[in-house]
Design a protein around this motif. Structure first.
Motif, PDB file in Angstrom:
ATOM      1  N   TYR A  34       0.834  -1.192   0.000  1.00 44.95           N
ATOM      2  CA  TYR A  34       0.000   0.000   0.000  1.00 44.95           C
ATOM      3  C   TYR A  34       0.877   1.253   0.000  1.00 44.95           C
ATOM      4  O   TYR A  34       1.982   1.266   0.561  1.00 44.95           O
TER       5      TYR A  34
ATOM      6  N   ILE B 267       0.132   5.126   1.255  1.00 43.76           N
ATOM      7  CA  ILE B 267      -0.858   5.979   1.899  1.00 43.76           C
ATOM      8  C   ILE B 267      -0.682   7.407   1.386  1.00 43.76           C
ATOM      9  O   ILE B 267       0.391   8.008   1.530  1.00 43.76           O
TER      10      ILE B 267
ATOM     11  N   GLN C  90      -0.697  -0.056  -4.433  1.00 42.45           N
ATOM     12  CA  GLN C  90      -2.101   0.325  -4.275  1.00 42.45           C
ATOM     13  C   GLN C  90      -2.189   1.582  -3.414  1.00 42.45           C
ATOM     14  O   GLN C  90      -1.750   1.601  -2.266  1.00 42.45           O
TER      15      GLN C  90
ATOM     16  N   ILE D 206      -3.967   4.194  -1.123  1.00 40.36           N
ATOM     17  CA  ILE D 206      -5.117   4.235  -0.220  1.00 40.36           C
ATOM     18  C   ILE D 206      -5.083   5.554   0.550  1.00 40.36           C
ATOM     19  O   ILE D 206      -4.074   6.254   0.577  1.00 40.36           O
TER      20      ILE D 206
ATOM     21  N   TYR E 281      -8.292  -2.187   5.090  1.00 41.04           N
ATOM     22  CA  TYR E 281      -7.234  -2.917   4.392  1.00 41.04           C
ATOM     23  C   TYR E 281      -6.537  -3.932   5.296  1.00 41.04           C
ATOM     24  O   TYR E 281      -6.603  -3.867   6.533  1.00 41.04           O
TER      25      TYR E 281
ATOM     26  N   ALA F  36       2.851  -0.976   4.301  1.00 40.98           N
ATOM     27  CA  ALA F  36       2.452   0.314   3.735  1.00 40.98           C
ATOM     28  C   ALA F  36       3.664   1.234   3.644  1.00 40.98           C
ATOM     29  O   ALA F  36       4.605   1.126   4.435  1.00 40.98           O
TER      30      ALA F  36
END
Length: 322
Positions: free
Chosen positions: A2, A4, A24, A26, A34, A40
């Motif tokens: 992830y 952020i 990804q 987010i 998640y 992350a």
């Protein structure tokens, strides 16, 4: 992984996203949606302010060394500078992820050890007999195992096994034995069954085992060994202990495993004892001297496992009470 979305302006943001095209993205308000085990990547300012629990690699500006230090203290996995990212960013993240998973596995070991102990057999009420046991892993998980169960109102089946090596693989094999000993009715049948399954799975481990069956009414005991050392020990009142030596191969070495069966009768107050080889470790000297000391302590019921042992220790004793 992830990424952020930062809440402050980051002039190097496009550089990072170009280096990680599959990451990804987010948003902070959606963190609870998640997977909490996936790494992350986040801006250090957001990490320090929100203090989430996701495993995180933080990014900071060059003048934010204090913030990086604070982030590490709070559990960040790594810290980088926004405009000085690692040359091989994806490879670096894979290494961090692998190390994180190894650390998580280590944290799970105490729980795994507790679960393994719960798989040991529960105490059992037997006519004329008492089952006495000792189980001491050298680390969290043990490659030693014992089990016993009634196969009729007057017979009990039992075994003690020692898986080669240590660690998770060896401990998994003990659980495998606990699950798949099946409906074997004789020691030979049990050993043959487990050996066949071990050979079929082609696992590069071998297992020594001593298995037996006891008639609680006639007190006749039949047992077989698959390369197990130390051998079974028979201790009777006012008698010299008997070391019941056998010769055979362990499980997992050959499909054509020859299994002999032996017999004895347990007299009043006799104890038939089987141990893993870790029970020899507390004693000095060669195998013969260690065996002599082990027998002495078992005879006098004075054996005590050290708090920290180099090898797993398991002991199973069938004690005729009257």
């Amino acid at each position: 992984m992830y990424f952020i979305q930062p809440t402050r302006d980051i002039p190097y943001l496009d550089q990072l996203l170009a280096a990680l095209p599959t990451v990804q993205i987010i948003h902070l308000e959606d963190l609870d949606l998640y997977d909490p085990t996936i790494i992350a990547i986040a801006d250090v300012a957001d990490y320090l302010e929100c203090q989430w629990t996701l495993p995180t690699v933080v990014l900071a500006f060059e003048n934010e060394g204090a913030s990086l230090s604070q982030a590490w203290e709070q559990g960040a996995l790594a810290g980088w500078i926004w405009n000085k990212l690692p040359t091989s960013l994806h490879t670096s993240l894979i290494k961090i992820d692998a190390q994180y998973k190894r650390n998580q596995d280590s944290r799970d070991l105490p729980s795994a050890a507790e679960l393994q102990k719960r798989l040991l057999p529960n105490p059992i009420e037997l006519l004329n007999y008492k089952v006495e046991t000792l189980f001491q892993p050298s680390a969290y998980l043990s490659g030693d195992w014992y089990d016993y169960w009634k196969i009729s109102d007057k017979e009990i089946m039992f075994y003690l096994a020692d898986v080669s090596g240590h660690g998770v693989t060896s401990s998994l094999l003990t659980s495998w034995m606990a699950a798949f000993h099946g409906r074997s009715k004789t020691p030979r049948e049990l050993i043959k069954k487990l050996n066949g399954m071990l050979m079929q799975e082609n696992i590069e481990k071998h297992i020594t085992m001593l298995a037996g069956i006891l008639n609680l009414e006639t007190h006749q005991l039949r047992w077989s060994s698959a390369g197990h050392y130390p051998p079974a020990i028979l201790i009777e009142p006012n008698q010299e202990p008997k070391i019941l030596t056998t010769s055979s191969f362990p499980l997992g070495l050959t499909e054509d495993l020859e299994v002999e069966e032996f017999e004895c009768v347990l007299n009043r107050h006799a104890r038939f004892i089987i141990c893993s080889d870790g029970a020899l470790e507390p004693f000095d000297g060669g195998l013969s001297e260690q065996m002599g000391q082990l027998v002495h302590h078992l005879q006098n019921q004075s054996f005590q496992a050290p708090e920290h042992v180099a090898d797993d220790i398991a002991i199973l004793s069938l004690h005729r009470m009257n």
